[in-house]
Scaffold this motif. Sequence first.
Motif, short mmCIF file in Angstrom:
data_model
loop_
_atom_site.label_atom_id
_atom_site.label_comp_id
_atom_site.label_asym_id
_atom_site.label_seq_id
_atom_site.Cartn_x
_atom_site.Cartn_y
_atom_site.Cartn_z
N LEU A 245 0.83 -1.21 0.00
CA LEU A 245 0.00 0.00 0.00
C LEU A 245 0.86 1.26 0.00
N ALA A 246 0.64 2.13 -1.00
CA ALA A 246 1.38 3.39 -1.08
C ALA A 246 0.43 4.58 -0.96
N PHE A 247 0.78 5.51 -0.07
CA PHE A 247 0.03 6.76 0.07
C PHE A 247 0.75 7.87 -0.71
N VAL A 248 -0.01 8.59 -1.55
CA VAL A 248 0.52 9.72 -2.31
C VAL A 248 -0.19 10.96 -1.76
N VAL A 249 0.55 11.83 -1.07
CA VAL A 249 -0.05 12.81 -0.16
C VAL A 249 0.24 14.25 -0.61
N ASP A 250 -0.81 15.01 -0.86
CA ASP A 250 -0.70 16.43 -1.22
C ASP A 250 -0.29 17.24 0.01
N THR A 251 0.79 18.02 -0.11
CA THR A 251 1.25 18.86 1.01
C THR A 251 1.38 20.32 0.58
N ASP A 279 5.57 -9.96 6.39
CA ASP A 279 4.80 -10.99 5.69
C ASP A 279 3.31 -10.66 5.66
N LYS A 280 2.98 -9.42 6.00
CA LYS A 280 1.58 -8.99 6.00
C LYS A 280 1.47 -7.80 5.04
N THR A 281 0.82 -6.75 5.46
CA THR A 281 0.74 -5.55 4.62
C THR A 281 1.98 -4.69 4.81
N ARG A 282 2.52 -4.17 3.71
CA ARG A 282 3.63 -3.22 3.75
C ARG A 282 3.13 -1.85 3.31
N VAL A 283 3.75 -0.82 3.84
CA VAL A 283 3.28 0.55 3.57
C VAL A 283 4.45 1.42 3.13
N ALA A 284 4.19 2.31 2.15
CA ALA A 284 5.18 3.29 1.66
C ALA A 284 4.45 4.61 1.43
N SER A 285 5.21 5.67 1.22
CA SER A 285 4.58 6.98 1.00
C SER A 285 5.50 7.94 0.26
N VAL A 286 4.88 8.81 -0.56
CA VAL A 286 5.55 9.95 -1.18
C VAL A 286 4.60 11.14 -1.05
N ASN A 292 8.33 16.49 -5.61
CA ASN A 292 7.91 15.30 -4.88
C ASN A 292 8.89 15.09 -3.74
N PHE A 293 8.41 14.53 -2.64
CA PHE A 293 9.22 14.34 -1.44
C PHE A 293 9.08 12.88 -1.00
N PRO A 294 10.08 12.04 -1.33
CA PRO A 294 10.02 10.65 -0.87
C PRO A 294 9.97 10.60 0.65
N GLU A 295 9.03 9.82 1.20
CA GLU A 295 8.88 9.73 2.64
C GLU A 295 9.48 8.42 3.17
N PHE A 296 8.96 7.29 2.76
CA PHE A 296 9.53 6.01 3.17
C PHE A 296 9.04 4.93 2.22
N GLY A 297 9.82 3.85 2.11
CA GLY A 297 9.49 2.77 1.18
C GLY A 297 9.01 1.52 1.91
N PHE A 298 8.69 0.48 1.14
CA PHE A 298 8.18 -0.77 1.70
C PHE A 298 9.19 -1.46 2.61
N ASN A 299 10.48 -1.24 2.33
CA ASN A 299 11.52 -1.91 3.12
C ASN A 299 11.92 -1.16 4.39
N LYS A 315 6.18 16.09 6.30
CA LYS A 315 6.23 17.54 6.43
C LYS A 315 5.16 18.22 5.57
N HIS A 316 4.67 19.32 6.08
CA HIS A 316 3.76 20.16 5.31
C HIS A 316 4.62 21.12 4.50
N SER A 317 4.94 20.74 3.27
CA SER A 317 5.93 21.51 2.48
C SER A 317 5.41 22.88 2.09
N GLN A 318 4.10 23.00 1.91
CA GLN A 318 3.43 24.27 1.57
C GLN A 318 3.99 24.89 0.29
#
Length: 879
Positions: A245-251, A279-286, A292-299, A315-318
């Motif tokens: 699951l990847a979250f793509v977040v407007d800041t 071995d369950k759900t993995r989470v990442a975000s940008v 674009n601001f890479p936040e964290f990956g699945f690993n 961060k709220h880059s604004q």
Amino acid sequence: MQDRSYISRYCKTKIDLAFVIDTSRSIPHEDFTRQIRFIEDIVRFIDVGPDDTRVASVAFSNYNFPEFGFNNFSRKQDVINAIKRIKHSRGDATRTYLALEYTHLNIYRPGNGERPDVADVVIVLTDGKTNPGSYDTYGDESGKKQTQIEAAIIKARPAFIFVIGVGSLVDIDELNGMSSNPDEEFTIQVSSFEALNTDTVKRTLLSRVCVAVGTTIPQPILTTPSNYISDRPNRPRYCQAKVDLAFVVDTSRSIPHIDFTRQIRFIEDIVSFLDVGPDKTRVASVSFSNYNFPEFGFNNHSRKQDVINAIKRIKHSQGDATRTYLALEYTHLNIYRPGNGERPDVADVVIVLTDGKTNPGSYDKYGDESGKQQTQIEAAIIKARPAFMFVIGIGSLVNIDELNGMSSDPDEEFTIQVSSFEALNTDTVKRTLLSRVCVAVGTTTPQPFLTTSFIPAKPYCQTKVDLAFVVDTSRSIPHIDFTRQIRFIDDIVSFLDVGPDKSRVASVSFSNYGFPEFGFNNFSRKQDVLKSIKRIDHSQGDATRTYLALEYTHFILYGPGNGERPDVADVVIVLTDGKTNPGSYDKYGDESGKQQTQIEAAIIKARPAFVFVIGVGNLVDIDELNGISSNPDEEFTIQVSSFEALNTDTVKRTLLSRVCVAVGTTIPQPQPYLSTPKPPSPPCRRAVADIFFIADSSTSIGITAFNDLKRFATSVVNRFTIGPDHIKIGLITFSDDAEIQFTLNTYRRKSDVINAVLNIPYTTGITNTHKALQLLDKYGFTRASGGRGNTVPKIAIVVTDGASTKPLRTKLQAIKAKNQGTIMFSIGVGPYIDQQELDIIASSPKSKYSFSVDSYAALSSIESSLARRTCIAALDRNP
């Protein structure tokens, strides 16, 4: 009256608490009363007394208005009574700095009741920013600066300052500058005074006060009710299936910081529902704005708590651009790149959150349109992996076509549009998203809908009907609201027993043209009707030609041979968010178009058919709705504030119950969404009286409440037998001056009296009740005005929302009227009434002739009682 049974003491710690209250004219009077109610309820939560908590207050607008100090009242009830007396000054400036200066110079001055060993807490409420007006040397910026200085002096005592900003005109930087640190604890921003006046906000404030002054009461979150957060690690899992699951977040800067924190809270809560692990759900975000601001990956994180902590650090880059395509490109090139933790045998899910449309700014080669196109291209690459893309659009600035273009198909499953970040942060939206994710990746978790769907165990009415829906599809309805309207119709049909020998359903939609949807003969199964309702198109025409749809209804839908049955009741349900607007499509102007709508509705009602009209939002014309609907209006017209409000169980059951009652079933009617009186008892046919309504038209009422007053008066009149030999009606309004709107001999028919009442103008001004009573004495019951002297009872019904400007003169005039044999009823409305004055106006016993209600909307609760007592008075005193 609001139920306050939940109130208990929050903090045992005693404090010296000062309220600093905005009373400027930018706050409508109805909202000012909500603000006062909020403060009352806060005080009710607290242990007040000389050795407990002490309370003081100052109000402000163009000046500061000292209300009461710590030494003035030692009992809670006295404090609450003093709060009720705070005046709505309606000044044309907002000199916040004056009130803050008064707070530290006077309220907390030694000897004025402030205690050195007790924590000081200041609560500031405002709906705007500092505005000095033309009252002193400060300009806008220097005025704001002075507000910050005065606040800093208070905080240096030390004192805790909580600031509550209400509505869209506040300046979040100014609020944060006034409040103590950290801002997220001491600044509370709410969307409206209605939102302010909720249990959640009250408990949030009180809990934060408790935490600040050193108690151990847990602190709830403003955007998420405390009973919802609980212990996140132990929440039930929604999907057993694992996902990447990847979250793509407007800041971007278009999102206020308080809303950004709501967005982060939303993402946290979504993750807290999931089973997270290697071995369950993995989470990442940008995240994204101008870059674009890479936040964290699945690993990066294998434990749920570490993921949640990483989400909190976004961060709220604004940034001043919204380059959505960059974040989507990063998603497929990096987040889902082989070796970065994405698993080929696990479903990929992307959740995009944004409050606007793609806006490249000046950062690259793309313009607005080519930037949007690039966003669609990047989204298509992700979906081709394959991956499921959910897109959540927040607020009114999003582009629904762009959202749908990004999301997977079908749009109604993968695109979610909400009105605000507060609306985003609700259980319904969270569970909706999670359930849809579960369905998408192949689990069997049932899928809820954003608008509440409810199917009854059995049909509402056993009586069969021929039911036609007339549906507004004009462009003034946002697409998400149009889907709510369709869901509403869907649910209404779900309640019915549909079939060739049961209820039959038809529909026509309208905007600039009429659009036939389906007739009574088209479908014999409920499921086919429901599918056809879902296919109604949002035409988004630029006109609202309601008359065309109504004409089609009586000519075609109910035309001979089209499936309508002569021995079955006909019911028409009209839904609209506005008034008739012919546009430039035919010969009609606005007024003649409205008239044509009334004509077509009259033809339908003459079949006969029952016509129910549902007006949605604040752009409808209540007179037009009532003209379309069957009589009585209070049964056949339903008005709701929004399509979200339309889509509630209460409104659905209200409509269905009223349909059942209309067509003659005995299904009991639940408490309706709108205040609806019980069916009128038979009028007092033998009563003979001369009756004058004396109606307050002063500024403090407001046009909405004044309209409520007029509807109340017409409902009371509707219970009487009107005529030269029965009851005659006259009406006086008062504010600065008093005016006879019509006398006892002006109208002879009930319908004419009702129309005259509904057309009374709203004047505004001060509350000169005595002038109305003088006018009544001089002209009201005279022979020239249609009065019948002492041969019939003389009755006056006085309705007011405040104390009179000249109480002594009012008292003398009321006593004179009663001495001359006039039976006096008094009705006080709202929190600012003077009960003693009302009792003086009223005849004896006061319990029979004096009434009080919370608001003009609540007048309907006494309608039956007033009419009955008036009739009894008329009958008792008939010679």
